[in-house]
Write a protein that holds these residues in place. Structure first.
Motif, PDB file in Angstrom:
ATOM      1  N   SER A 202       0.840  -1.193   0.000  1.00  0.00           N
ATOM      2  CA  SER A 202       0.000   0.000   0.000  1.00  0.00           C
ATOM      3  C   SER A 202       0.879   1.249   0.000  1.00  0.00           C
ATOM      4  O   SER A 202       1.998   1.222   0.510  1.00  0.00           O
ATOM      5  CB  SER A 202      -0.904   0.019   1.239  1.00  0.00           C
ATOM      6  N   VAL A 203       0.353   2.326  -0.556  1.00  0.00           N
ATOM      7  CA  VAL A 203       1.082   3.601  -0.583  1.00  0.00           C
ATOM      8  C   VAL A 203       0.624   4.423   0.620  1.00  0.00           C
ATOM      9  O   VAL A 203      -0.550   4.777   0.730  1.00  0.00           O
ATOM     10  CB  VAL A 203       0.817   4.371  -1.890  1.00  0.00           C
ATOM     11  N   VAL A 204       1.558   4.690   1.540  1.00  0.00           N
ATOM     12  CA  VAL A 204       1.253   5.454   2.749  1.00  0.00           C
ATOM     13  C   VAL A 204       2.080   6.732   2.717  1.00  0.00           C
ATOM     14  O   VAL A 204       3.303   6.683   2.558  1.00  0.00           O
ATOM     15  CB  VAL A 204       1.581   4.639   4.017  1.00  0.00           C
ATOM     16  N   PHE A 205       1.418   7.875   2.893  1.00  0.00           N
ATOM     17  CA  PHE A 205       2.140   9.141   2.750  1.00  0.00           C
ATOM     18  C   PHE A 205       1.411  10.263   3.465  1.00  0.00           C
ATOM     19  O   PHE A 205       0.263  10.114   3.891  1.00  0.00           O
ATOM     20  CB  PHE A 205       2.305   9.494   1.269  1.00  0.00           C
TER      21      PHE A 205
ATOM     22  N   ARG B  74       2.877  16.479   1.727  1.00  0.00           N
ATOM     23  CA  ARG B  74       4.115  16.231   0.990  1.00  0.00           C
ATOM     24  C   ARG B  74       3.872  15.953  -0.482  1.00  0.00           C
ATOM     25  O   ARG B  74       4.802  15.711  -1.239  1.00  0.00           O
ATOM     26  CB  ARG B  74       4.898  15.061   1.633  1.00  0.00           C
ATOM     27  N   VAL B  75       2.615  15.990  -0.890  1.00  0.00           N
ATOM     28  CA  VAL B  75       2.269  15.827  -2.310  1.00  0.00           C
ATOM     29  C   VAL B  75       1.465  17.074  -2.683  1.00  0.00           C
ATOM     30  O   VAL B  75       0.256  17.155  -2.478  1.00  0.00           O
ATOM     31  CB  VAL B  75       1.452  14.537  -2.546  1.00  0.00           C
TER      32      VAL B  75
ATOM     33  N   ARG C 128       5.968   7.608  -4.432  1.00  0.00           N
ATOM     34  CA  ARG C 128       5.066   6.748  -5.213  1.00  0.00           C
ATOM     35  C   ARG C 128       3.757   7.474  -5.502  1.00  0.00           C
ATOM     36  O   ARG C 128       3.202   7.361  -6.594  1.00  0.00           O
ATOM     37  CB  ARG C 128       4.805   5.439  -4.459  1.00  0.00           C
ATOM     38  N   ALA C 129       3.267   8.224  -4.512  1.00  0.00           N
ATOM     39  CA  ALA C 129       2.017   8.967  -4.704  1.00  0.00           C
ATOM     40  C   ALA C 129       2.185  10.045  -5.781  1.00  0.00           C
ATOM     41  O   ALA C 129       1.300  10.236  -6.626  1.00  0.00           O
ATOM     42  CB  ALA C 129       1.575   9.589  -3.385  1.00  0.00           C
ATOM     43  N   ARG C 130       3.323  10.741  -5.759  1.00  0.00           N
ATOM     44  CA  ARG C 130       3.547  11.811  -6.734  1.00  0.00           C
ATOM     45  C   ARG C 130       3.543  11.275  -8.169  1.00  0.00           C
ATOM     46  O   ARG C 130       3.115  11.955  -9.103  1.00  0.00           O
ATOM     47  CB  ARG C 130       4.879  12.510  -6.457  1.00  0.00           C
TER      48      ARG C 130
ATOM     49  N   THR D 120      -1.995  13.081 -13.287  1.00  0.00           N
ATOM     50  CA  THR D 120      -3.429  13.392 -13.192  1.00  0.00           C
ATOM     51  C   THR D 120      -3.643  14.897 -13.188  1.00  0.00           C
ATOM     52  O   THR D 120      -4.522  15.426 -13.875  1.00  0.00           O
ATOM     53  CB  THR D 120      -4.041  12.775 -11.917  1.00  0.00           C
ATOM     54  N   LEU D 121      -2.842  15.605 -12.383  1.00  0.00           N
ATOM     55  CA  LEU D 121      -2.965  17.061 -12.324  1.00  0.00           C
ATOM     56  C   LEU D 121      -2.652  17.684 -13.676  1.00  0.00           C
ATOM     57  O   LEU D 121      -3.378  18.575 -14.145  1.00  0.00           O
ATOM     58  CB  LEU D 121      -2.034  17.627 -11.250  1.00  0.00           C
TER      59      LEU D 121
END
Length: 330
Positions: A78-81, A85-86, A311-313, A319-320
């Motif tokens: 899983s992506v945890v953040f 920070r994004v 990973r989230a970025r 998408t942005l």
């Protein structure tokens, strides 16, 4: 190519995460890790809608992150953040602000309830705009599913409205998310008031069991939990306090309420609450131990969060940019 449906969820790092957060959310997040592509966020920007002590906030952010991992969320699965920070979260929120309607935001029950307590004129713009940032959180990852409680259902409907409106105005861009109802999950009520949901921000420590409470504190809080008149340990609408405690017992052990009722037939509240205290201690002790280890090792925790943010970025940035292009900002 994305093969599994995406889930996005998060918890605000305010107050003290409780057994209600664990049984109602974190435990379910852990259970779905192999079935979905998950993004689990410490939503620290949302906390700023009301004034915060910076020193306390820093600690609470770290505590929340440590509890995520200690509960069993695997950073490999899983992506945890941290939301802050994004930066794409805040950027997309502005784009969505420009298609959101003031009337829609004015009708949000949660804002009206919170503003009523302190006066609408003194409520922050962030509190008013909270649902738009929440929409950006989810739409940024094109998440298909969002686990939400009843108190957030209205916000999810607005999120769906904004996704459809953007798609209609500028072309297909965002997935329209659905409510995700886990197969199991407890709505844990306050120990001192079984008609109110257990709150991690409550000013009454006896109303909740915090995940980081030591075992003796857990036992004491359960022992002092409100009970109903009579002595029968049965779940029923006219016994909300004991029903709540039975639900906690069932969610923590995986046993059906009927089995627990049968076990305590003819016994009193004292015996039941003593055993429930041990059940809760046994449930939380390994999570508490691992969380405290992570809090004692800042580098490990920071590395895990930064890896998750990277990973989230990689998902958020394209998408942005696609939304920019759709709106003519490229």
């Amino acid at each position: 190519m994305q093969s599994r449906q995406r889930v996005f969820s998060g918890i605000q790092p305010s107050g003290n995460l409780t057994i209600g957060n664990y049984l109602g959310a974190l435990k379910n997040w852990v259970a779905i890790q192999d079935d979905y592509e998950n993004y689990f966020c410490v939503v620290d920007l949302h906390v700023l809608t009301v004034p915060q002590d910076p020193k306390v906030l820093r600690q609470k952010i770290r505590e929340a992150a440590a509890i995520y991992f200690a509960s069993g969320i695997d950073p490999e699965k899983s992506v945890v953040f941290r939301q802050s920070r994004v930066s794409e979260h805040a950027e997309l929120a502005w784009l969505l602000n420009c298609i959101a309607k003031v009337g829609e935001l004015s009708r949000m029950t949660q804002f009206k309830d919170k503003a009523q307590k302190g006066g609408a004129d003194s409520a922050s713009g962030g509190l008013f705009d909270y649902p738009v940032l929440q929409a950006a959180d989810v739409l940024l990852y094109n998440a298909h599913l969002v686990p939400v409680g009843e108190d957030q259902r209205q916000h999810l409907e607005l999120m769906r409205t904004l996704a459809r409106r953007f798609n209609n105005l500028y072309g297909e861009t965002f997935v329209v998310p659905e409510i995700f109802v886990p197969k199991s999950g407890a709505r844990v009520m306050a120990l001192d008031d079984p008609t109110s949901k257990m709150s991690k921000s409550s000013s009454a420590p006896g109303s909740y069991v915090a995940i980081l409470d030591d075992p003796d504190t857990v036992r004491r809080k359960i022992r002092r939990a409100k009970t109903d008149s009579g002595s029968e340990i049965t779940a029923s609408p006219d016994k909300p306090a004991i029903t709540n405690l039975l639900d906690v017992y069932a969610a923590a052990t995986g046993r059906p309420v009927s089995e627990i009722e049968a076990r305590y037939e003819g016994k009193g509240y004292g015996d039941f609450k003593k055993d429930l205290g041990e059940v809760v201690v046994e449930t939380l002790a390994p999570i508490r131990e691992r969380a405290l280890e992570l809090l004692d090792d800042p580098k490990e925790l920071d590395d895990l969060l930064e890896s998750g943010a990277e990973r989230a970025r990689k998902v958020a940035r394209p998408t942005l940019r696609y939304a920019w292009t759709r709106m003519g900002l490229d």
